[in-house]
Design a protein around this motif. Structure first.
Motif, PDB file in Angstrom:
ATOM      1  N   ASP A   4       0.826  -1.215   0.000  1.00 36.18           N
ATOM      2  CA  ASP A   4       0.000   0.000   0.000  1.00 36.18           C
ATOM      3  C   ASP A   4       0.859   1.265   0.000  1.00 36.18           C
ATOM      4  O   ASP A   4       0.537   2.238  -0.682  1.00 36.18           O
ATOM      5  N   ASP A   5       1.944   1.255   0.770  1.00 38.64           N
ATOM      6  CA  ASP A   5       2.876   2.392   0.767  1.00 38.64           C
ATOM      7  C   ASP A   5       3.451   2.606  -0.627  1.00 38.64           C
ATOM      8  O   ASP A   5       3.510   3.741  -1.117  1.00 38.64           O
ATOM      9  N   ALA A   7       0.803   4.039  -2.990  1.00 38.48           N
ATOM     10  CA  ALA A   7       0.550   5.467  -2.758  1.00 38.48           C
ATOM     11  C   ALA A   7       1.676   6.317  -3.334  1.00 38.48           C
ATOM     12  O   ALA A   7       1.423   7.329  -4.006  1.00 38.48           O
ATOM     13  N   LEU A   8       2.908   5.912  -3.108  1.00 33.47           N
ATOM     14  CA  LEU A   8       4.048   6.672  -3.624  1.00 33.47           C
ATOM     15  C   LEU A   8       4.113   6.654  -5.143  1.00 33.47           C
ATOM     16  O   LEU A   8       4.403   7.673  -5.775  1.00 33.47           O
ATOM     17  N   TYR A  19       1.584   6.008  -7.326  1.00 30.82           N
ATOM     18  CA  TYR A  19       0.461   6.790  -7.865  1.00 30.82           C
ATOM     19  C   TYR A  19       0.760   8.286  -7.758  1.00 30.82           C
ATOM     20  O   TYR A  19       0.506   9.049  -8.685  1.00 30.82           O
ATOM     21  N   GLY A  20       1.287   8.702  -6.600  1.00 33.39           N
ATOM     22  CA  GLY A  20       1.601  10.114  -6.404  1.00 33.39           C
ATOM     23  C   GLY A  20       2.667  10.608  -7.358  1.00 33.39           C
ATOM     24  O   GLY A  20       2.549  11.708  -7.916  1.00 33.39           O
TER      25      GLY A  20
END
Length: 119
Positions: A103-104, A107-108, A110-111
């Motif tokens: 998940d981390d 998120a990174l 995608y960002g």
């Protein structure tokens, strides 16, 4: 000279995920060597590999495409981890730890993709 991808947190965290998945899969049954172990390891190594390739003197659109491939691999890993849990190859705490790392990374990545596409 340091490579540009090594400064990216998405790459750094995905390399940590590589180590975690390799450690987890060491304990899988031997008959899974060419099954789930191979699938998980191929998917996890493709994440930082695609980030590095995309960061290597590509256009923004090309880099975003490589990041999309990394995102796809992370979602494969998510599914494969759930399969490993359901089959009993990993326990709930191992699953939770690995899912948090996935998940981390998601998120990174995608960002980073959003930042690249939006300038």
């Amino acid at each position: 000279m340091e490579k540009p991808h090594k400064r990216l947190l998405a790459w750094q965290k995905s390399m940590d995920l590589v180590v975690l998945i390799y450690q987890l899969t060491k304990a899988f049954p031997r008959e899974e060597t060419y099954g789930l172990v191979s699938q998980l390891r191929r998917a996890v190594i493709s994440v930082p590999s695609n980030i590095a390739e995309g960061a290597a003197d590509r256009t923004q659109q090309q880099f975003a495409n490589f990041l999309s491939v990394s995102i796809g691999s992370l979602n494969e890993i998510d599914t494969q981890l759930e399969a490993a849990l359901r089959i009993g190859y990993i326990n709930q705490s191992e699953y939770d730890l690995a899912r948090l790392a996935v998940d981390d990374c998601l998120a990174l990545t995608y960002g980073l993709r959003r930042k690249i596409l939006n300038g």
